[in-house]
Write a protein that holds these residues in place. Structure first.
Motif, PDB file in Angstrom:
ATOM      1  N   LEU A  16      37.572  16.771  22.111  1.00 23.40           N
ATOM      2  CA  LEU A  16      37.426  16.054  20.840  1.00 23.40           C
ATOM      3  C   LEU A  16      36.992  14.612  21.071  1.00 23.40           C
ATOM      4  CD1 LEU A  16      40.503  17.285  18.753  1.00 23.40           C
ATOM      5  CD2 LEU A  16      38.100  17.940  18.495  1.00 23.40           C
ATOM      6  N   LEU A  17      37.612  13.961  22.048  1.00 26.67           N
ATOM      7  CA  LEU A  17      37.260  12.576  22.350  1.00 26.67           C
ATOM      8  C   LEU A  17      35.821  12.460  22.828  1.00 26.67           C
ATOM      9  CD1 LEU A  17      40.533  11.403  24.138  1.00 26.67           C
ATOM     10  CD2 LEU A  17      39.736  10.720  21.871  1.00 26.67           C
ATOM     11  N   CYS A  18      35.408  13.412  23.657  1.00 27.70           N
ATOM     12  CA  CYS A  18      34.037  13.398  24.166  1.00 27.70           C
ATOM     13  C   CYS A  18      33.033  13.593  23.032  1.00 27.70           C
ATOM     14  CB  CYS A  18      33.859  14.497  25.215  1.00 27.70           C
ATOM     15  SG  CYS A  18      32.273  14.439  26.080  1.00 27.70           S
ATOM     16  N   ALA A  19      33.343  14.515  22.111  1.00 28.13           N
ATOM     17  CA  ALA A  19      32.453  14.752  20.975  1.00 28.13           C
ATOM     18  C   ALA A  19      32.360  13.515  20.081  1.00 28.13           C
ATOM     19  CB  ALA A  19      32.957  15.955  20.171  1.00 28.13           C
ATOM     20  N   ALA A  20      33.505  12.860  19.855  1.00 29.83           N
ATOM     21  CA  ALA A  20      33.506  11.663  19.016  1.00 29.83           C
ATOM     22  C   ALA A  20      32.714  10.523  19.648  1.00 29.83           C
ATOM     23  CB  ALA A  20      34.950  11.226  18.758  1.00 29.83           C
ATOM     24  N   ALA A  21      32.770  10.462  20.974  1.00 27.92           N
ATOM     25  CA  ALA A  21      32.098   9.363  21.683  1.00 27.92           C
ATOM     26  C   ALA A  21      30.634   9.658  21.996  1.00 27.92           C
ATOM     27  CB  ALA A  21      32.840   9.067  22.986  1.00 27.92           C
ATOM     28  N   PHE A  22      30.163  10.848  21.673  1.00 26.65           N
ATOM     29  CA  PHE A  22      28.820  11.276  22.076  1.00 26.65           C
ATOM     30  C   PHE A  22      27.718  10.286  21.667  1.00 26.65           C
ATOM     31  CE2 PHE A  22      24.875  13.695  21.573  1.00 26.65           C
ATOM     32  CZ  PHE A  22      24.769  14.246  22.834  1.00 26.65           C
ATOM     33  N   PRO A  23      27.683   9.801  20.414  1.00 25.94           N
ATOM     34  CA  PRO A  23      26.618   8.839  20.057  1.00 25.94           C
ATOM     35  C   PRO A  23      26.662   7.564  20.900  1.00 25.94           C
ATOM     36  CG  PRO A  23      27.667   9.719  18.092  1.00 25.94           C
ATOM     37  CD  PRO A  23      28.504  10.145  19.251  1.00 25.94           C
ATOM     38  N   LEU A  24      27.871   7.074  21.166  1.00 26.53           N
ATOM     39  CA  LEU A  24      27.995   5.861  21.988  1.00 26.53           C
ATOM     40  C   LEU A  24      27.554   6.130  23.428  1.00 26.53           C
ATOM     41  CD1 LEU A  24      31.360   4.258  20.816  1.00 26.53           C
ATOM     42  CD2 LEU A  24      29.051   3.368  20.494  1.00 26.53           C
ATOM     43  N   LEU A  25      27.866   7.306  23.943  1.00 28.30           N
ATOM     44  CA  LEU A  25      27.456   7.651  25.307  1.00 28.30           C
ATOM     45  C   LEU A  25      25.939   7.651  25.429  1.00 28.30           C
ATOM     46  CD1 LEU A  25      29.970  10.553  26.051  1.00 28.30           C
ATOM     47  CD2 LEU A  25      30.004   8.258  27.042  1.00 28.30           C
ATOM     48  N   ILE A  26      25.271   8.209  24.427  1.00 29.92           N
ATOM     49  CA  ILE A  26      23.806   8.208  24.437  1.00 29.92           C
ATOM     50  C   ILE A  26      23.281   6.785  24.401  1.00 29.92           C
ATOM     51  CG2 ILE A  26      21.750   8.865  23.133  1.00 29.92           C
ATOM     52  CD1 ILE A  26      23.047  11.200  24.549  1.00 29.92           C
ATOM     53  N   LEU A  27      23.871   5.954  23.541  1.00 33.00           N
ATOM     54  CA  LEU A  27      23.429   4.558  23.417  1.00 33.00           C
ATOM     55  C   LEU A  27      23.633   3.795  24.723  1.00 33.00           C
ATOM     56  CD1 LEU A  27      22.435   2.242  21.566  1.00 33.00           C
ATOM     57  CD2 LEU A  27      24.830   1.844  20.963  1.00 33.00           C
ATOM     58  N   PHE A  28      24.835   3.906  25.289  1.00 31.13           N
ATOM     59  CA  PHE A  28      25.148   3.146  26.499  1.00 31.13           C
ATOM     60  C   PHE A  28      24.371   3.650  27.718  1.00 31.13           C
ATOM     61  CE2 PHE A  28      28.755   1.569  24.102  1.00 31.13           C
ATOM     62  CZ  PHE A  28      28.899   0.279  24.587  1.00 31.13           C
ATOM     63  N   SER A  29      23.943   4.893  27.704  1.00 27.80           N
ATOM     64  CA  SER A  29      23.214   5.432  28.860  1.00 27.80           C
ATOM     65  C   SER A  29      21.863   4.748  29.062  1.00 27.80           C
ATOM     66  CB  SER A  29      23.026   6.937  28.720  1.00 27.80           C
ATOM     67  OG  SER A  29      22.185   7.240  27.627  1.00 27.80           O
ATOM     68  N   PHE A  30      21.390   4.014  28.053  1.00 25.27           N
ATOM     69  CA  PHE A  30      20.139   3.281  28.197  1.00 25.27           C
ATOM     70  C   PHE A  30      20.356   1.891  28.805  1.00 25.27           C
ATOM     71  CE2 PHE A  30      19.040   6.390  24.925  1.00 25.27           C
ATOM     72  CZ  PHE A  30      17.839   6.868  25.422  1.00 25.27           C
TER      73      PHE A  30
END
Length: 387
Positions: A16-30
């Motif tokens: 659940l935490l990973c799914a909630a953080a998914f947009p931020l993970l994509i953003l920070f990966s740049f």
């Protein structure tokens, strides 16, 4: 059965935490800082499981990766694997003769951990599924250089029901101090032993030799957001008493180099500024060290080290390196992650940013800092190499 239910509940929560953080993970990966670690840790990109190995060390970042060097040197022909969290940790670990990986997010450890033999987890890297899966898949789990800071212990104790479950997965805990041992026992650990801080066994040396410029040389080392401005203002005021003094500014994180350079230009317009990456010269009043791996080389020629990470609530940084080179150390009061190491270092001034000038003045009358302490790694080595 109770453990299986908890494992499933924990995994579901992690998902659940990973799914909630998914947009931020994509953003920070740049962002440059996370360009390798996030894709590797959360999406499995270029991050396969370890091949066959004898010992797996899990460290977080640069400091822990460097700390295991004396142990690795004594392990002979053992096949070593090292997992890390940060990019700087990955770079440091890659210098060893070892397989190096980013540790996947806990959810993916179900598919990543295979059949480890011995897993050695450094300091406070208490990831439940790392402990649990390593243990149930046949590995010994050892916590090394384990610590719980003064600041963190109340939070741990409120969650002691969870840490009792986690620590039950650990075969042995080698901790830094008697205070740490008491805290682990209070959390439910029963297999705790004090061996001291393994960072005392580190070999500290300069990799390059630079000529020392004339006048007093001050290095502001491993500084963080909110610290540089106060240090620079204190240095400007101190220059009224010692006009030949020079300041080296070494930000902790390379992605802040440009920002700190702009801050220096705004804060000290009357002083000359140069960037190490452009000139490698110490002719200016303030030199921004916008390069990695230079700190020991700079400590070797500096008179005073203003050690960052403790003027803000970061927890402090390793004082052994500047003390080894005889720098007079000035640091902040928020050293809660490094309190044990500071016990071994003499003649340190602990001040707020508003007292930097005063501390620089007082340093004239204080002896150089020095390290007073050793650690015997043999007990750890004997345990790691047990069949």
């Amino acid at each position: 059965m109770r453990n299986v239910v908890f494992d499933l509940f924990y995994t579901f929560t992690a998902a659940l935490l990973c799914a909630a953080a998914f947009p931020l993970l994509i953003l920070f990966s740049f962002k440059k800082k996370y360009r390798e670690s996030i894709p590797a840790r959360f999406f499995g990109i270029k991050n396969p499981p370890f091949r066959d190995h004898d010992l797996w060390f899990h460290v977080c970042s640069l400091g822990e990766a460097k700390a295991i060097a004396p142990i690795l040197e004594k392990l002979g022909d053992k096949k070593i694997a090292i997992s890390v969290i940060t990019h700087t940790g990955y770079e440091a670990a890659s210098k060893y003769a070892a397989q190096v990986r980013y540790l996947p997010y806990e959810l993916w450890l179900w598919f990543w951990i295979e059949r480890p033999k011995t897993v050695v987890i450094l300091e406070a890297e208490f990831w439940y599924l790392l402990f649990r899966l390593a243990r149930i898949r046949g590995g010994r789990v050892i916590a090394l250089n384990a610590r719980i800071s003064d600041r963190s212990f109340p939070k741990y104790y409120r969650m002691r029901w969870f840490y009792r479950i986690l620590l039950r997965q650990c075969d042995h805990i080698f901790c830094q101090s008697t205070e740490d041992m008491a805290r682990f026992i209070a959390l439910g650990a029963t297999n705790v032993e004090v061996v001291g801080n393994i960072k005392l066994a580190q070999k500290i040396a300069a990799s390059k030799t630079y000529p020392k410029p004339e006048g007093l040389l001050i290095v502001a080392a491993s500084t963080h957001e909110g610290e540089e401005e106060g240090i620079i203002q204190g240095f400007i005021e101190y220059r009224k008493y010692n006009p030949s003094a020079k300041l080296l500014v070494v930000p902790r994180h390379p992605e802040r180099f440009a920002k700190v350079g702009e801050l220096i230009e705004r804060s000290a317009p009357a002083l000359s500024l140069s960037r190490w990456s452009e000139s490698q010269s110490m002719d200016s009043d303030i030199i921004l060290i916008d390069a990695m791996g230079e700190l020991n080389n700079l400590y070797a020629i500096s008179d005073i080290a203003i050690l960052g990470g403790a003027f803000a609530p970061i927890g402090g940084h390793n004082p052994l390196e500047p003390a080894h080179f005889g720098c007079k150390i000035i640091t902040g009061e928020q050293i809660f992650l490094q309190r044990e190491l500071f016990k071994y270092v003499s003649h340190v001034q602990f001040v707020g940013l508003d007292r930097i000038t005063e501390a620089l003045m007082d340093a004239q009358e204080i002896p150089p800092s020095q390290v007073n302490g050793t650690v015997d790694l043999q007990r750890v080595l004997d345990y790691l190499t047990e069949k």
